[in-house]
Enzyme design. Structure first.
Site, PDB file in Angstrom:
ATOM      1  N   TRP A   1       0.832  -1.206   0.000  1.00  0.00           N
ATOM      2  CA  TRP A   1       0.000   0.000   0.000  1.00  0.00           C
ATOM      3  C   TRP A   1       0.869   1.259   0.000  1.00  0.00           C
ATOM      4  O   TRP A   1       0.340   2.366   0.153  1.00  0.00           O
ATOM      5  CB  TRP A   1      -0.938   0.010   1.214  1.00  0.00           C
ATOM      6  N   ASP A   2       2.180   1.104  -0.194  1.00  0.00           N
ATOM      7  CA  ASP A   2       3.088   2.240  -0.049  1.00  0.00           C
ATOM      8  C   ASP A   2       2.806   3.349  -1.047  1.00  0.00           C
ATOM      9  O   ASP A   2       3.230   4.493  -0.834  1.00  0.00           O
ATOM     10  CB  ASP A   2       4.531   1.754  -0.174  1.00  0.00           C
TER      11      ASP A   2
ATOM     12  N   GLU B   1      -0.080  -4.166  12.136  1.00  0.00           N
ATOM     13  CA  GLU B   1       0.489  -5.470  11.756  1.00  0.00           C
ATOM     14  C   GLU B   1       0.891  -6.342  12.945  1.00  0.00           C
ATOM     15  O   GLU B   1       0.921  -7.559  12.818  1.00  0.00           O
ATOM     16  CB  GLU B   1       1.706  -5.317  10.825  1.00  0.00           C
TER      17      GLU B   1
ATOM     18  N   LYS C   1       3.432  -1.579  16.145  1.00  0.00           N
ATOM     19  CA  LYS C   1       4.605  -1.480  15.274  1.00  0.00           C
ATOM     20  C   LYS C   1       4.719  -0.079  14.684  1.00  0.00           C
ATOM     21  O   LYS C   1       5.801   0.471  14.559  1.00  0.00           O
ATOM     22  CB  LYS C   1       4.481  -2.511  14.149  1.00  0.00           C
ATOM     23  N   GLN C   2       3.566   0.465  14.311  1.00  0.00           N
ATOM     24  CA  GLN C   2       3.539   1.764  13.651  1.00  0.00           C
ATOM     25  C   GLN C   2       2.192   2.416  13.918  1.00  0.00           C
ATOM     26  O   GLN C   2       1.269   1.783  14.433  1.00  0.00           O
ATOM     27  CB  GLN C   2       3.764   1.611  12.153  1.00  0.00           C
TER      28      GLN C   2
END
Length: 809
Positions: free
Chosen positions: A363-364, A502, A622-623
């Site tokens: 999805w970047d 994630e 994680k983010q």
């Protein structure tokens, strides 16, 4: 790493850093990218030569723990760089067998200096070397992937004997016996993707052809090697070696004199059977070389093309680290360019710079396309067409999951199938574990968001009618069909997903994978449903009727979409948005203890699993997950989205939510720093700047600890640039108005941007802490409406608006 704003330099030989340098100094043109391995290097654990062609994938099957596992990989294609030399010893009857080639044991470099010219994407490597007989030679090599002629690569080598004269033998080759071996955790899996299918020599050319074993994709290369002294070509006897399948070499022998330089020009052409050819790829390569000019002429053309690109993509930022911004822009342009448009390829998350993530598309593009929209919107359109061409596959994937509409894969490759691996290796524990990241269905909302942002930036109604609206409608249909109504709370649930975080792919108390009502997923699903209905009136009437009829969308279905849009469940706890339903039941983590034991805890999931624990048990991310909402939308828009869903959204919600999740985030993704810098930009400028610096350092200094060597992080690179261009400038589009509301950090001086907007190429924005100006270039495009720090104006071609930022609105 040192240099100025337009040159990246590395001094000295450092085996531990060689992989990083090979990735950061890679050269490419959107058709192919070649890592910056030394021309004589082989894959040996220190060096890793790699050339990757956009969209060239191949699927193999490996056995893991008794299971057959299929993986589609971006193929490491034949190495076109090989070039070595050695002095001729003996009595004239030939070269003594004991004399090694440069790069072999006994003949290596004494030092090294790399200089990467970011204006022109030309890498220069300077070395002094000494062979086993004490002969010293200076070697200077320049390499580039031609930006004007995408099938050409050029290597120019200058040899200067320092303390000897005699005869030198030069070996120039093409190496097709390559494998995918650039990522340690993939080793042990099937890695051979190419077999040799032919090789020969004709005149001054050698050529090589390889193919993928089953799919039959053919890759053909041809090489031309010439020797010059000054401006004159030097006759050099050519001997072709063709006796090793998959490897061809040209041997040239020429006299050299102490202190006099000899130049070796190697020009290589690469084609594949995907290209529109009337001949075999290797034959097409020979035909191109037959009419290609010498290296000097090719370099002049190449430099002109890069000058054109930088005029359209100019950014001037006054801060320490501006050169890294140029480096990141260069890699965006080398990965995806005008040469990528007709290839029907997406943008791999790790560029075309290595084999991490197997070269897959994630999805970047959510972080990349905003920049393309402002500078090269035709590239954004091509990326979105890549998604549209795979819409039927996304429909089949949704149907296989029992859903209507389109479900796009978390990892995509050649044909739009889900390429997410079923098992992944934890390098810390050595265990293969189930991989549930394919449950990140929010990738569909990212595609819809990209369509809408592209339309907002360009006003391209034709694309919306041809492809964009269909994409958004089918993604909206998937969300509506995924929503399960709960009579007890009068709300809809979306169950069994994984969010951007994630780390949380299951509940610790559940037997199956997935979590329910991930807040980011649900809010973005609601936004997609709203946008699908909002864009329909923008599609010309006849096409709108055709589209609704073909998709079978009627008034009743649109009414259900509206109901789901307003009643998706968004959980709350402790006055903040819960990352997902049940988040408050998780345990708090001993962050301080983990840092004492491990230091760097970015990959918290791997650390805990190696200790026999699971990150699923803890309030640890994680983010940024929930905070992604404020990355994608202004605070006022987030409040509208949440209010539409019945969520109390006061003006302090963002601050409370950021304060809650920030200390519970390990930043295991390079994208995390980008999001946090953005969210904190107007409420905690020092913290925002620290995260911005981390985003800038992410690849340049490989802060993830060895991952950049496996491929750059294009999303983080684009995100760092976007923080300057869009976040700190306050650049946005409100309907058709170009809005600037700057909030420059104290560390950032003047900021200059060149934008493409509504038919105007080269709209110049200049920001300082005291003034802002917008200048529309001369031309024939229609006037544009701008709003700068609350001051509105309509600017015609050639006009400028200048605003005093010290005046309070």
């Amino acid at each position: 790493m040192n240099g100025d704003a337009w040159n990246l330099r590395y001094q000295g030989l450092d085996p531990a850093q060689e992989g990083l340098r090979e990735a950061l100094c890679a050269v490419g043109n959107g058709w192919f990218v070649t890592r910056a391995a030394a021309p004589e290097a082989v894959a040996d654990g220190v060096h890793y030569p790699g050339t990757y062609l956009a969209g060239v994938y191949h699927r193999t099957v490996s056995t893991v723990q008794g299971r057959a596992v299929a993986n589609e990989d971006l193929v490491n294609c034949p190495n076109w760089l090989p070039l070595a030399f050695r002095a001729v010893d003996g009595d004239g009857d030939g070269v003594a067998a004991s004399v090694p080639w440069f790069g072999e044991p006994g003949f290596s470099a004494l030092d090294q200096r790399l200089e990467f010219d970011l204006r022109h994407a030309i890498l220069t490597r300077r070395r002094r070397c000494r062979d086993g007989r004490g002969r010293t030679t200076d070697v200077v090599q320049r390499v580039f992937a031609h930006m004007g002629r995408p099938h050409l690569g050029v290597l120019v080598t200058q040899l200067t004997p320092v303390d000897w004269s005699g005869t030198v033998e030069i070996r120039s080759g093409l190496e097709g016996r390559v494998v995918n071996d650039g990522v340690a955790r993939y080793r042990g899996l099937e890695n051979r993707h190419l077999v040799p299918t032919g090789q020969d020599a004709a005149g001054e050319l050698v050529r090589l052809q390889v193919a993928t074993p089953d799919s039959g994709l053919r890759i053909g290369l041809a090489a031309r090697t010439r020797v010059r002294s000054g401006d004159s070509e030097v006759p050099a006897p050519l001997v072709a070696r063709l006796d090793t399948p998959g490897r061809v070499d040209q041997l040239l022998t020429v006299a050299v004199r102490q202190g006099h330089s000899l130049t070796v020009e190697k020009t290589v052409a690469l084609f594949t059977s995907r290209d529109r050819l009337t001949t075999e790829p290797a034959t097409a390569a020979c035909e191109l070389l037959a009419e290609a000019g010498d290296a000097a002429a090719l370099e002049r053309e190449h430099r002109l093309r890069w000058a054109e690109l930088w005029r359209r993509c100019r950014i001037g930022a006054d801060f320490e680290g501006a050169g890294t911004i140029h480096l990141y822009l260069l890699h965006l342009l080398q990965t995806y360019s005008q040469h990528s448009v007709d290839l029907d390829v997406g943008i791999p998350a790790r560029g075309l710079h290595g084999e991490a993530y197997r070269g897959h598309v994630f999805w970047d593009e959510l972080f990349i396309l905003p920049w393309f929209n402002r500078h090269l919107p035709e590239l954004s359109r091509a990326v979105l067409r890549y998604r549209h061409h795979r819409l039927d596959r996304a429909r089949r994937t949704a149907a296989a999951a029992g859903r209507r509409g389109a479900l796009f894969p978390w990892q995509s490759g050649s044909d739009g199938a889900e390429e997410t691996q079923q098992l992944h290796l934890n390098p810390r524990s050595g265990r293969w574990l189930p991989d549930h990241s394919r449950l990140q269905h929010h990738v569909g909302s990212a595609v819809a968001y990209n369509v809408w942002q592209y339309h907002q930036a360009t006003g391209d109604t034709e694309f919306l009618a041809q492809a964009g609206a269909e994409l958004v409608l089918e993604i909206a249909r998937f969300w509506a069909d995924s929503a399960e109504f709960d009579e007890g709370i009068g709300r809809y649930h979306i169950r069994g997903v994984v969010g951007p975080d994630e780390y949380h792919d299951a509940y610790p108390w559940a037997s199956g994978p997935g979590i329910d009502d991930n807040a980011y997923t649900n809010v973005m699903a609601s936004w997609t449903l709203h946008t699908a209905r909002r864009l329909l009136p923008l599609v010309p009437g006849g096409r709108r009727a055709e589209l609704l009829e073909r998709l079978g969308i009627d008034a009743a279905e649109l009414a259900r979409w509206a109901d789901v849009e307003h009643r998706l469940h968004v959980p709350l706890h402790d006055g903040v948005i819960s990352q997902f339903d049940g988040y408050e039941r998780l345990e708090e983590l001993d962050w301080a203890g983990l840092r004492r034991r491990h230091g760097d805890i970015r990959r918290l999931d791997r650390i805990l699993e190696a200790e026999g624990d699971s990150v699923n048990r803890y309030r640890a991310s994680k983010q940024a997950d929930v905070l992604m909402l404020w990355y994608l939308f202004p605070p006022a828009e987030v409040r509208r989205l949440l209010t539409r869903l019945g969520v109390p959204a006061d003006t302090e919600l963002m601050e409370r939510t950021a304060d809650y999740y920030l200390p519970r985030t390990s930043h295991g993704s390079t994208l995390s720093a980008v999001v946090h810098a953005w969210v904190l930009a107007r409420r905690d400028r020092p913290a925002s700047w620290r995260f911005f610096q981390e985003a800038v350092a992410s690849d340049a200094h490989d802060i993830q600890g060895g991952t950049t060597a496996e491929g750059v992080h294009l999303g983080a690179m684009a995100g760092a640039v976007d923080l300057l261009e869009r976040c700190y400038s306050g650049l946005s589009l409100h309907r058709e108005t170009l809005v600037l509301d700057p909030a420059l950090p104290p560390q950032l001086g003047q900021l200059d941007l060149t934008l493409r907007h509504r038919g105007h190429d080269g709209v110049l924005v200049r920001l300082t802490h005291r003034h802002a100006s917008v200048t529309v270039p001369p031309g024939t495009a229609a006037p544009i409406h701008v709003r700068v720090h609350g001051t509105e104006a309509t600017l015609r071609a050639g006009e400028t608006l200048r605003v005093d930022l010290t005046v309070t609105r």
